[in-house]
Design a protein around this motif. Structure first.
Motif, mmCIF file in Angstrom:
data_model
loop_
_atom_site.group_PDB
_atom_site.id
_atom_site.type_symbol
_atom_site.label_atom_id
_atom_site.label_comp_id
_atom_site.label_asym_id
_atom_site.label_seq_id
_atom_site.Cartn_x
_atom_site.Cartn_y
_atom_site.Cartn_z
ATOM 1 N N LEU A 77 0.838 -1.194 0.000
ATOM 2 C CA LEU A 77 0.000 0.000 0.000
ATOM 3 C C LEU A 77 0.873 1.244 0.000
ATOM 4 C CD1 LEU A 77 -2.570 -0.960 2.789
ATOM 5 C CD2 LEU A 77 -2.745 -1.412 0.336
ATOM 6 N N ASN A 78 0.392 2.289 -0.682
ATOM 7 C CA ASN A 78 1.080 3.574 -0.596
ATOM 8 C C ASN A 78 0.342 4.489 0.379
ATOM 9 O OD1 ASN A 78 -1.168 4.499 -1.980
ATOM 10 N ND2 ASN A 78 -0.085 4.927 -3.889
ATOM 11 N N GLU A 79 0.701 5.758 0.419
ATOM 12 C CA GLU A 79 0.101 6.678 1.386
ATOM 13 C C GLU A 79 -1.398 6.842 1.184
ATOM 14 O OE1 GLU A 79 2.770 9.949 0.537
ATOM 15 O OE2 GLU A 79 3.681 9.742 2.519
ATOM 16 N N SER A 80 -1.876 6.589 -0.041
ATOM 17 C CA SER A 80 -3.308 6.705 -0.341
ATOM 18 C C SER A 80 -4.039 5.370 -0.212
ATOM 19 C CB SER A 80 -3.493 7.257 -1.769
ATOM 20 O OG SER A 80 -2.856 8.502 -1.919
ATOM 21 N N LYS A 81 -3.344 4.365 0.311
ATOM 22 C CA LYS A 81 -3.873 3.002 0.454
ATOM 23 C C LYS A 81 -4.245 2.375 -0.889
ATOM 24 C CE LYS A 81 -5.325 2.796 5.256
ATOM 25 N NZ LYS A 81 -6.363 2.359 6.208
ATOM 26 N N LYS A 82 -3.572 2.825 -1.938
ATOM 27 C CA LYS A 82 -3.689 2.135 -3.224
ATOM 28 C C LYS A 82 -2.818 0.885 -3.179
ATOM 29 C CE LYS A 82 -4.707 6.249 -5.999
ATOM 30 N NZ LYS A 82 -4.266 7.108 -7.130
ATOM 31 N N VAL A 83 -3.190 -0.120 -3.967
ATOM 32 C CA VAL A 83 -2.524 -1.424 -3.948
ATOM 33 C C VAL A 83 -1.618 -1.566 -5.167
ATOM 34 C CG1 VAL A 83 -2.858 -3.922 -3.908
ATOM 35 C CG2 VAL A 83 -4.478 -2.432 -2.714
ATOM 36 N N LEU A 84 -0.411 -2.060 -4.940
ATOM 37 C CA LEU A 84 0.564 -2.236 -6.011
ATOM 38 C C LEU A 84 0.320 -3.556 -6.748
ATOM 39 C CD1 LEU A 84 3.143 -1.375 -7.497
ATOM 40 C CD2 LEU A 84 4.468 -2.423 -5.636
ATOM 41 N N PHE A 85 0.047 -3.471 -8.045
ATOM 42 C CA PHE A 85 -0.165 -4.632 -8.901
ATOM 43 C C PHE A 85 0.906 -4.696 -9.979
ATOM 44 C CE2 PHE A 85 -4.412 -4.489 -7.150
ATOM 45 C CZ PHE A 85 -4.853 -5.807 -7.193
ATOM 46 N N ILE A 86 1.151 -5.922 -10.458
ATOM 47 C CA ILE A 86 1.957 -6.112 -11.661
ATOM 48 C C ILE A 86 1.083 -6.796 -12.713
ATOM 49 C CG2 ILE A 86 4.157 -6.227 -10.446
ATOM 50 C CD1 ILE A 86 4.035 -9.300 -10.736
ATOM 51 N N TYR A 87 1.481 -6.623 -13.968
ATOM 52 C CA TYR A 87 0.752 -7.258 -15.075
ATOM 53 C C TYR A 87 1.721 -8.168 -15.818
ATOM 54 C CZ TYR A 87 -2.680 -7.679 -18.841
ATOM 55 O OH TYR A 87 -3.608 -8.156 -19.749
ATOM 56 N N ARG A 88 1.355 -9.466 -15.860
ATOM 57 C CA ARG A 88 2.241 -10.451 -16.473
ATOM 58 C C ARG A 88 1.391 -11.587 -17.039
ATOM 59 N NH1 ARG A 88 6.996 -12.466 -12.779
ATOM 60 N NH2 ARG A 88 5.279 -12.654 -11.327
ATOM 61 N N GLY A 89 1.716 -11.999 -18.259
ATOM 62 C CA GLY A 89 0.998 -13.113 -18.862
ATOM 63 C C GLY A 89 -0.486 -12.862 -19.022
ATOM 64 N N ASN A 90 -0.845 -11.626 -19.332
ATOM 65 C CA ASN A 90 -2.251 -11.234 -19.526
ATOM 66 C C ASN A 90 -3.092 -11.345 -18.256
ATOM 67 O OD1 ASN A 90 -1.939 -10.684 -22.342
ATOM 68 N ND2 ASN A 90 -2.032 -12.890 -22.739
ATOM 69 N N LYS A 91 -2.423 -11.302 -17.080
ATOM 70 C CA LYS A 91 -3.125 -11.351 -15.801
ATOM 71 C C LYS A 91 -2.556 -10.287 -14.863
ATOM 72 C CE LYS A 91 -5.632 -15.375 -15.803
ATOM 73 N NZ LYS A 91 -7.004 -15.576 -15.278
#
Length: 206
Positions: A77-91
């Motif tokens: 989470l960052n300061e805004s409580k957003k979630v860190l995602f990655i994109y790999r293999g169309n997912k």
């Protein structure tokens, strides 16, 4: 209860006779696990319950059937409580990776998140859960055991996806875009996010 995914279809080890998902129920001692895995893989089953009257013993016996690959990952989470995602293999996915020899679980989780996303200033707040899934390697199934941690970062630099690992995006998502991403992700990633929602969403992390 333990839950192991085969192509996002669960094998649920339990001591309960409840069958909330209406999956067929098998008795561990009378079950050929390899046959169940095959049926899940080819789509003959959408999930199964395996009943055990000694869950710890039977779970350890199950794990002995496979080479276990231990991994660590983070819901960041960052300061805004957003979630860190990655994109790999169309997912959409959460950053994670294997624990290297001589490395601790938390150390590996932080390293993998840093490498896959190009992020810094990571702080582990608490462990969330452990997920399990089976995958093929060298013509045999391996059991991946991933230890997930709730992390926080106030990093404000540019995120850099690890292209040589097939990651094409690394991005923080708000609640609306997170829910959309969860429609195109893996079952165990949904479990990680649900664990965060149940336990930590209203906590102050910074």
């Amino acid at each position: 209860m333990y839950k192991v995914f085969v192509n996002d279809k669960p094998i649920i080890y339990t001591t309960s006779i409840k069958n909330e998902e209406d999956f067929p129920v098998y008795i561990y001692k009378n079950t050929i696990i390899e046959e169940l895995i095959y049926k899940l893989k080819v789509g003959k089953l959408s999930g199964v319950y395996i009943y055990s009257n000694n869950l710890i013993e039977d779970w350890l016996d199950f794990k002995l059937k496979f080479k276990v690959i231990t991994a660590g990952g983070g819901l960041v989470l960052n300061e805004s409580k957003k979630v860190l995602f990655i994109y790999r293999g169309n997912k959409w996915d959460l950053p994670k990776g294997r624990v290297e020899e001589g490395e601790g679980l938390e150390e590996a989780a932080i390293r993998e998140v840093e490498e896959e996303c190009g992020i810094e200033k990571l702080v582990i707040k608490q462990k969330l859960l452990v997920t399990y899934h089976l995958f093929m390697q060298q013509n045999e199934y391996r059991l991946k055991e991933t230890h997930w941690y709730l992390m926080y970062s106030n990093y404000k630099g540019v995120l850099t996806p690890q292209l040589d690992e097939g990651i094409t995006k690394a991005v923080f998502k708000d609640e609306k875009t997170t829910n959309k991403a969860l429609q195109n992700t893996f079952a165990n990633i949904k479990m990680v996010y649900e664990s965060y929602l149940e336990t930590f969403k209203n906590d102050t992390l910074s």
